[in-house]
Each structure stands twice: as C-alpha cells, then as structure tokens.
Design an enzyme around this catalytic site. Structure first.
Site, PDB file in Angstrom:
ATOM      1  N   SER A 170       0.814  -1.216   0.000  1.00  0.00           N
ATOM      2  CA  SER A 170       0.000   0.000   0.000  1.00  0.00           C
ATOM      3  C   SER A 170       0.841   1.256   0.000  1.00  0.00           C
ATOM      4  CB  SER A 170      -0.927   0.008   1.224  1.00  0.00           C
ATOM      5  OG  SER A 170      -0.168  -0.060   2.415  1.00  0.00           O
TER       6      SER A 170
ATOM      7  N   HIS B 249      -1.876  -3.053  -5.755  1.00  0.00           N
ATOM      8  CA  HIS B 249      -2.484  -2.699  -4.473  1.00  0.00           C
ATOM      9  C   HIS B 249      -3.978  -3.005  -4.519  1.00  0.00           C
ATOM     10  CE1 HIS B 249      -3.593   0.631  -1.363  1.00  0.00           C
ATOM     11  NE2 HIS B 249      -3.616  -0.572  -0.826  1.00  0.00           N
TER      12      HIS B 249
ATOM     13  N   GLU C 241      -4.738  -0.735  -7.738  1.00  0.00           N
ATOM     14  CA  GLU C 241      -3.730   0.235  -8.160  1.00  0.00           C
ATOM     15  C   GLU C 241      -2.542  -0.547  -8.722  1.00  0.00           C
ATOM     16  OE1 GLU C 241      -3.946   4.243  -5.465  1.00  0.00           O
ATOM     17  OE2 GLU C 241      -2.998   2.505  -4.539  1.00  0.00           O
TER      18      GLU C 241
ATOM     19  N   ASN D 134      -3.977   6.108  -0.994  1.00  0.00           N
ATOM     20  CA  ASN D 134      -3.454   6.434   0.336  1.00  0.00           C
ATOM     21  C   ASN D 134      -2.847   7.824   0.401  1.00  0.00           C
ATOM     22  OD1 ASN D 134      -4.236   4.149   1.743  1.00  0.00           O
ATOM     23  ND2 ASN D 134      -2.446   2.989   1.089  1.00  0.00           N
TER      24      ASN D 134
END
Length: 289
Positions: free
Chosen positions: A117, A138, A150, A188
């Site tokens: 992440s 991800h 991702e 994130n």
C-alpha cells in the site's frame, strides 16, 4: 496464465485467493505455516457458504471454487504459477525475504507482484530475480467487494508485465488505475492525510469521536467516519503509511498526529485488537474517549 500463487494468507491474501479461484485460476495459497494457509481456505469456505445461503452462488460453484485453492507450505509448487502475488504484512524486510526465496523457483516468464500500500516498487524490485517482471498491485479490503487495483510500475517494469497484470485484473473483475511509484500511490496519498487530520482534530479537542465521524459521514456522504475507518484499517497500518508519506516527501503536512502515535504505542490498533478509537468488546462499538 493458468495458475496464481498468493503468499500471505491473512485477510487480504485470502481475499485475493478467493477472487482468483472464482475467476477460474488454480491458486496456491501459502503462509509461514501450512496450517495458517489451511485455516484461510476454511475461512474462504465459510464465506462461500454464506454466499450460497443467500442464493448468490450455487453449491456446485462454491465447491469448484474451493477445489481450485491449494494450501501449500513450501514455494516449490509455485514454479508453475504465471503470477505470484506477495500479500504479507507491510514490512519491507519481510517482503524482501519472500522475494528472495520465491525467486529461486519463479518461472522464467512469471510475474512477481507485491500487494503493497505504500512501499516503493523500484526499491523492492532490487530483491526480485528480474526487475522487469516485478510490479506493485495494491488491492483493497475486503478484496471480494472492492473493485479497484492500483497498478504501480517500478523503473524497470516491462510493458509485457503490465499487460499480464491488466489481463489478470480484467479476469477477476477489477478496475485498474495506474499510479507512479510515488509515496502512497493514489488512494493512500489522498486518504491517509484525511484520517490523520481527523486524529489531529480529536487530539486538539475540536470535537468528540462520534461527532467527527458523524460530521464526515453525513456532511460528506461517506459510508463511515474517518476514525471508524482508521480502526477498520488498523491504526498501526495508518501510522506506517503516514510515516512513509512523511519520510518519502519530506513535507511536514504529512507528520503523524500525536494521538495516533499514542494509540499505537498503547497497542490500541482498532478492530483487530478489540480497541482503537472505539472499544469493540461489547455488543456495539463505544468511543474510547
């Protein structure tokens, strides 16, 4: 690509194994001990059983999905996998050790992917047998429900590798977004500053835990409040990613809120420990302050 290997049989790894098997792939699922992988398969069986009881899947389909998942205690069976996905804990030293060990049996055309992440892909690729066949994927929790992956390329990741992962993502019904190998990637980079700011607001006495969560849930039309979400993710994970953003950018806007640090130091990590911003020991979550 007929088979997929997943290293790490926690919640994320089990979810990746499940969606891969549902898409028709043969799946090797491993963890530090074979028993852990076997328990993860049992967990997947329970998830599929609930889907059958709700008439979202028939019994034969659920049985076929489960048969495609093979718990393994060693990496040797993964030599036949076209895609190996590392889904271990978010610690670079552990991931690098896995890459080194699985690299010894990785097929010459196989792709090695990390479900990270926040950790830089280019840097981790140094521990892979072939940086051109190394990539970041991800996934989001819970994997069977969330529709996004991702895809993060390292400096050396080849177009062929990207194409293979895109084909796999399409097969399991996920939308791919491409992110540069920058701290936090996309989601994130945007999400964690919001959660961290909610922690600052709480620590500075702007509002209570319930009011912060209610304000964001109702005022921004989010499905849950930021402190509830932080508990769900894990406060240690939130702190780790926030620190990655801070160290990777050098920007003080990413510094971790003191109250987040304190909760992690206390071992109050959220749902997985039974206490975070909420206490989960009773019938319903209760704010801890």
């Amino acid at each position: 690509m007929q088979s997929v290997a997943v290293i790490g049989a926690g919640q994320m790894g089990a979810g990746i194994a499940q969606v891969s098997a549902q898409a028709g792939y043969q799946v090797f699922l491993s963890d530090v001990e074979l028993a852990v992988a076997e328990r993860a398969k049992d967990y997947i069986g329970n998830v599929l059983g609930r889907a059958v009881s709700k008439q979202k899947m028939d019994v034969q389909e659920a049985e076929n999905v489960l048969k495609r998942i093979q718990p393994v205690g060693e990496y040797e069976p993964m030599a036949t996998a076209g895609l190996v996905i590392e889904a271990a804990t978010e610690r670079e030293d552990i991931k690098r050790k896995i890459f080194d060990e699985v690299g010894k049996v990785l097929g010459h055309q196989a792709v090695l992917a990390s479900n990270t992440s926040s950790i830089p892909i280019t840097r981790m690729a140094q521990a892979s047998p072939d940086a051109e066949r190394f990539v970041g994927v991800h996934f989001f929790n819970p994997v069977p429900v969330m529709g996004l992956i991702e895809l993060i390329c390292g400096l050396a990741t080849s177009d062929e590798t990207v194409g293979k992962v895109e084909s796999y993502a399409a097969a399991i019904g996920k939308k791919v977004v491409h992110a540069n190998d920058a701290p936090g990637f996309i989601v994130n980079r945007i999400l964690l500053p919001m959660l961290n700011e909610a922690c600052f607001a709480l620590g500075e006495g702007v509002a209570t835990i319930p009011d912060i969560d209610a304000a964001v849930t109702l005022g921004l039309n989010h499905p849950m409040g930021p402190l509830t979400l932080a508990d769900f993710i894990g406060l240690d994970t939130c702190l780790h990613i926030t620190n990655v953003l801070y160290s990777g950018t050098g920007d003080p806007k990413f510094r971790a809120a003191p109250i987040l640090v304190k909760y992690v130091e206390a071992g109050w990590l959220g749902r997985k420990t039974g206490k975070g911003f909420y206490d989960y020991s009773g019938d319903a979550p209760v704010p801890t302050r």
